[in-house]
Design an enzyme around this catalytic site. Structure first.
Site, mmCIF file in Angstrom:
data_model
loop_
_atom_site.group_PDB
_atom_site.id
_atom_site.type_symbol
_atom_site.label_atom_id
_atom_site.label_comp_id
_atom_site.label_asym_id
_atom_site.label_seq_id
_atom_site.Cartn_x
_atom_site.Cartn_y
_atom_site.Cartn_z
ATOM 1 N N LYS A 54 0.846 -1.205 0.000
ATOM 2 C CA LYS A 54 0.000 0.000 0.000
ATOM 3 C C LYS A 54 0.879 1.253 0.000
ATOM 4 O O LYS A 54 0.642 2.191 -0.762
ATOM 5 C CB LYS A 54 -0.908 0.002 1.245
ATOM 6 C CG LYS A 54 -2.116 -0.920 1.103
ATOM 7 C CD LYS A 54 -2.836 -1.124 2.436
ATOM 8 C CE LYS A 54 -3.922 -2.192 2.270
ATOM 9 N NZ LYS A 54 -4.507 -2.634 3.540
ATOM 10 N N GLN A 98 -4.852 -1.230 9.721
ATOM 11 C CA GLN A 98 -4.786 -2.570 9.143
ATOM 12 C C GLN A 98 -5.443 -3.579 10.086
ATOM 13 O O GLN A 98 -5.097 -3.664 11.264
ATOM 14 C CB GLN A 98 -3.315 -2.947 8.885
ATOM 15 C CG GLN A 98 -3.114 -4.271 8.183
ATOM 16 C CD GLN A 98 -3.644 -4.289 6.744
ATOM 17 O OE1 GLN A 98 -3.463 -3.329 5.982
ATOM 18 N NE2 GLN A 98 -4.327 -5.363 6.376
ATOM 19 N N ASP A 121 -11.232 3.119 4.213
ATOM 20 C CA ASP A 121 -11.673 1.718 4.130
ATOM 21 C C ASP A 121 -13.200 1.629 4.077
ATOM 22 O O ASP A 121 -13.749 0.579 3.754
ATOM 23 C CB ASP A 121 -11.179 0.941 5.365
ATOM 24 C CG ASP A 121 -10.059 -0.025 5.020
ATOM 25 O OD1 ASP A 121 -9.883 -0.327 3.819
ATOM 26 O OD2 ASP A 121 -9.368 -0.493 5.945
#
Ligand code: NAD
Length: 296
Positions: A54, A98, A121
């Protein structure tokens, strides 16, 4: 029939070019660099790989990438304090924590402490509610990637029968909401669904998001249907380690009109959509027009 292969790798590269063009415009016209902060708690090897790629791709499209790697024993209050700082940092437009988090941390509490406007997200309860009521939201990356590929392949999805297998908060449920938003007739199937084969056979679009290797065989697929395979399953076959999806690729590709391969289908789109969400969040934060075709 032999299915058209929907090449997620190539599609994701195109999305990244679009994101990169927008980043250049934001920099040149407004002196703004979109910034993405990724927070990793602990040393889970798979999470480390995801975070690394990422970060690399964030930099490649010209954005600022910030990584916070925290000890596995980090106290919840310290993690919340860091998120608070990032929420208030004007150079950060997207924040990603994460998952999974270590067991002692309350995942819902942590996710809901991210500013909804920076929740790239799309897991914050406000964004879930906005998506569910058809309002502008941050959309979870994996289902957003699936939607982009479906729109690109079909044009309009209106009136199509879509079956989503899997009802997770990360993939299944938001995927179903997005398809509903595009006027599909949507069925969500799950572990308790009776006669799954019969349900899937009625679908023009099948999205498989289960996590069971090759569980959907070709004889469940309506001829000409589109199969979007979200599953990522590591198996060993003939003594070799292999990645396979939730669809049995060979038999499904022989019947379907189009199919995403594993690897090289949905996977690459997920990170591309994270970058797309970050640039979208940046544009919204500054009141600029959003980039076309990069959100739902
Ligand atoms: P999850 O475990 O949270 O959810 C799985 C869902 O499958 C559940 O809702 C369950 O009801 C359903 N299910 C289980 N057994 C079933 C059965 N026999 N029949 C029908 N439904 C059944 O998983 P998830 O997070 O939604 O992920 C699903 C898969 O997608 C996994 O393989 C995961 O690795 C993969 N994934 C890929 C990406 C990507 O970027 N490509 C992103 C997220 C998840």
């Amino acid at each position: 029939m032999t299915a058209t292969i929907i090449d997620g790798k190539e599609f994701a590269a195109r999305v990244r070019v679009k994101v990169g063009d927008h980043v250049t415009r934001l920099k040149n016209d407004h002196g703004i660099t979109p910034g993405l902060a990724v927070v990793l708690v602990g040393e889970d090897p798979a999470s480390q790989v995801y975070v690394r790629s990422k970060g690399k791709m964030t930099v490649e499209v010209g954005m600022k990438s910030v990584e916070h790697k925290l000890d596995i024993n980090t106290a919840e209050a310290d993690l919340l304090a860091l998120i608070g700082q990032l929420n208030n940092d004007p150079e950060i437009h997207g924040i990603l924590v994460q998952l999974p988090l270590p067991k002692h941390l309350n995942e819902d509490l942590v996710i809901n402490s991210i500013s909804p406007a920076k929740d790239v997200d799309g897991f914050h309860i406000s964004n879930v509610g906005l998506l569910g009521t058809g309002q502008k939201s941050m959309v979870p990356c994996t289902p957003l990637g699936c939607l982009m590929m479906l729109r690109d392949h079909h044009g309009s999805l209106s009136g199509m029968n879509a079956v989503v297998i899997g009802r997770s908060n990360i993939v299944g449920k938001p995927m179903a909401q997005l398809l509903l938003g595009d006027s599909c007739t949507v069925t969500i199937a799950h572990s308790r669904t009776k006669d799954l084969a019969d349900v899937v056979r009625r679908a023009d679009i099948v999205v498989a998001a289960v996590g069971r290797p090759e569980m959907v065989p070709g004889d469940w697929i309506k001829p000409g249907a589109t199969v979007i395979d979200v599953g990522i399953n590591r198996i060993e076959r003939d003594g070799k380690k292999k990645l396979v999806g939730d669809a049995d690729y060979e038999s499904c590709a022989a019947v379907a009109g189009a199919i995403t391969p594993v690897p090289g289908g949905v996977g690459p789109m997920t990170i591309a959509c994270l970058l797309a969400n970050t640039v979208t969040a940046c544009c919204r934060a500054h009141g600029f027009d959003e980039p076309e075709g990069l959100t739902a």
